[in-house]
Design an enzyme around this catalytic site. Structure first.
Site, mmCIF file in Angstrom:
data_model
loop_
_atom_site.group_PDB
_atom_site.id
_atom_site.type_symbol
_atom_site.label_atom_id
_atom_site.label_comp_id
_atom_site.label_asym_id
_atom_site.label_seq_id
_atom_site.Cartn_x
_atom_site.Cartn_y
_atom_site.Cartn_z
ATOM 1 N N HIS A 89 0.940 -1.210 -0.110
ATOM 2 C CA HIS A 89 0.122 0.101 -0.126
ATOM 3 C C HIS A 89 0.973 1.265 0.288
ATOM 4 O O HIS A 89 0.272 2.221 -0.295
ATOM 5 C CB HIS A 89 -1.072 0.068 1.054
ATOM 6 C CG HIS A 89 -1.781 -1.177 1.305
ATOM 7 N ND1 HIS A 89 -2.775 -1.442 0.589
ATOM 8 C CD2 HIS A 89 -1.571 -1.991 2.271
ATOM 9 C CE1 HIS A 89 -3.330 -2.474 0.832
ATOM 10 N NE2 HIS A 89 -2.910 -2.821 2.047
ATOM 11 N N HIS A 118 2.455 8.865 0.902
ATOM 12 C CA HIS A 118 1.553 8.835 0.312
ATOM 13 C C HIS A 118 1.435 9.967 -0.883
ATOM 14 O O HIS A 118 1.842 11.057 -0.821
ATOM 15 C CB HIS A 118 -0.047 9.367 1.042
ATOM 16 C CG HIS A 118 -0.016 8.756 2.109
ATOM 17 N ND1 HIS A 118 -0.979 7.540 2.366
ATOM 18 C CD2 HIS A 118 0.501 8.816 3.456
ATOM 19 C CE1 HIS A 118 -1.146 7.003 3.578
ATOM 20 N NE2 HIS A 118 -0.221 7.933 4.282
ATOM 21 N N THR A 224 -5.043 6.749 8.506
ATOM 22 C CA THR A 224 -5.719 7.031 7.277
ATOM 23 C C THR A 224 -5.700 5.839 6.486
ATOM 24 O O THR A 224 -6.162 5.877 5.400
ATOM 25 C CB THR A 224 -4.964 8.061 6.489
ATOM 26 O OG1 THR A 224 -3.618 7.622 6.063
ATOM 27 C CG2 THR A 224 -4.836 9.452 7.133
HETATM 28 ZN ZN LIG Z 1 -0.008 7.535 6.223
#
Ligand SMILES: [Zn+2]
Ligand SMILES: *[C@@H]1O[C@H](CO)[C@@H](O)[C@H](O)[C@H]1NC(C)=O
Length: 308
Positions: A89, A118, A224
């Protein structure tokens, strides 16, 4: 009964399908991919539909100005060799627990666990938090836990167990050499579970100069990603980290577990639900002090030499 049985079977089956599937970002969802995107994360973990979720859009006009004591970064200057992995991820760098933060109204010291990022697609927007609706190309999260805990999962059971420092990136014309060790490591972790070592990095070199870390937003939120535990004190810094377009794009060469390029690894912003966002602007106070000294000196007939 005979009518209901197939419907019930279908319902149970589809719930099982969703909860059994791995969670994913919107960018991974395709017609033949049954992973659970952000809209159905609450099925993966009920916390994801809580009332104090992250990320958020920070509306600067509504942030309450406060003068919090300065954050102290201990062990941030130490150089270390860190394990870097493709988690499926994100890209995650494990950090030495000797790096700690305190002050900044955190209450107790917190020790570093890991940092991860991210990002968007090809240097396009990809940060999780936004400032007055503005999204940045990338966002780094340095995850810390209270010193009393031995793991992140332990800390997540405490509403203030985790302190995350968030930094935005901005595209620069020249490469940020300090990020080369991480950027170079990306080619070795193309596939999930791949691991390599980043040599000779320090948190100091990966964050803005400490004199530029005095302006930040503070609020109470969550992880998150699932399980979305509401256990995080967020510190979102105003100052950005420069990275060239080429460096930003390098992150898009690594892959999700389904073989797709890892892009747009950000959760949509979540409702604030009445939470207060605070703004601590130490820099403003510093500027005021300099102005005050300047005017005192000026009125006493002295002048300040400001060059150099
Ligand atoms: Zn994060
Ligand atoms: C990375 O992971 C892939 C898939 O699991 C594997 O085939 C490959 O050998 C790994 N590469 C390295 C350098 O470990």
């Amino acid at each position: 009964m005979t009518m209901l049985t197939p419907i019930l079977f279908f319902l149970v089956f589809s719930i099982k399908m969703i909860s059994g599937a791995d969670w994913c970002y919107q960018s991974q969802m395709t017609c033949n991919n049954t992973c659970s995107g952000p809209e159905t994360w609450p099925v993966v973990s009920q916390h994801c539909s809580g009332r104090a979720q992250s990320p958020i859009n920070i509306i600067t006009r509504k942030a309450l100005p406060v003068r919090l004591p300065p954050l102290q970064f201990i062990g941030y200057q130490e150089t270390f060799h860190g394990r870097i992995t493709n988690t499926g991820h994100s890209v995650q760098l494990d950090l030495p627990a000797s790096a700690t933060i305190k002050g900044g109204n955190l209450g107790v010291p917190y020790k570093a666990v890991q940092l991860h990022l991210h990002w968007g697609k090809d240097a396009g927007v990809g940060s999780e938090h936004t400032i007055d609706g503005e999204q940045f190309p990338m966002e780094m999260h340095i995850v810390h836990i209270k010193e009393e805990y031995n793991s992140l999962s332990e800390a997540l059971r405490d509403r203030t167990g985790v302190a995350v420092l968030a930094f935005f990136f901005q595209e620069s014309r020249t490469a940020n050499k300090k990020y080369d060790p991480i950027v170079y490591a990306l080619k070795d972790i193309k596939h999930p579970t791949n691991i390599t070592t980043v040599k000779g990095v320090s948190l100091d070199t990966l964050t803005p100069p400490q004199s530029n870390m005095t302006n930040y937003f503070r609020y109470q939120g969550s992880l998150t990603t699932p399980n979305c535990a509401e256990a995080v004190i967020w510190t979102v810094f105003e100052n950005t980290i420069p990275l060239s377009r080429q460096q930003l794009t390098a992150f898009c060469q690594i892959q999700f577990s389904n073989g797709m390029l890892m892009v747009k690894t950000h959760r949509p912003v979540q409702p604030l639900n009445g939470r207060q966002v605070y703004y601590s602007g130490g820099h403003v106070a510093l500027v005021n002090t300099v102005l005050l000294i300047t005017s005192v000196l000026a009125s006493s007939g002295l002048s300040l030499h400001t060059e150099g």
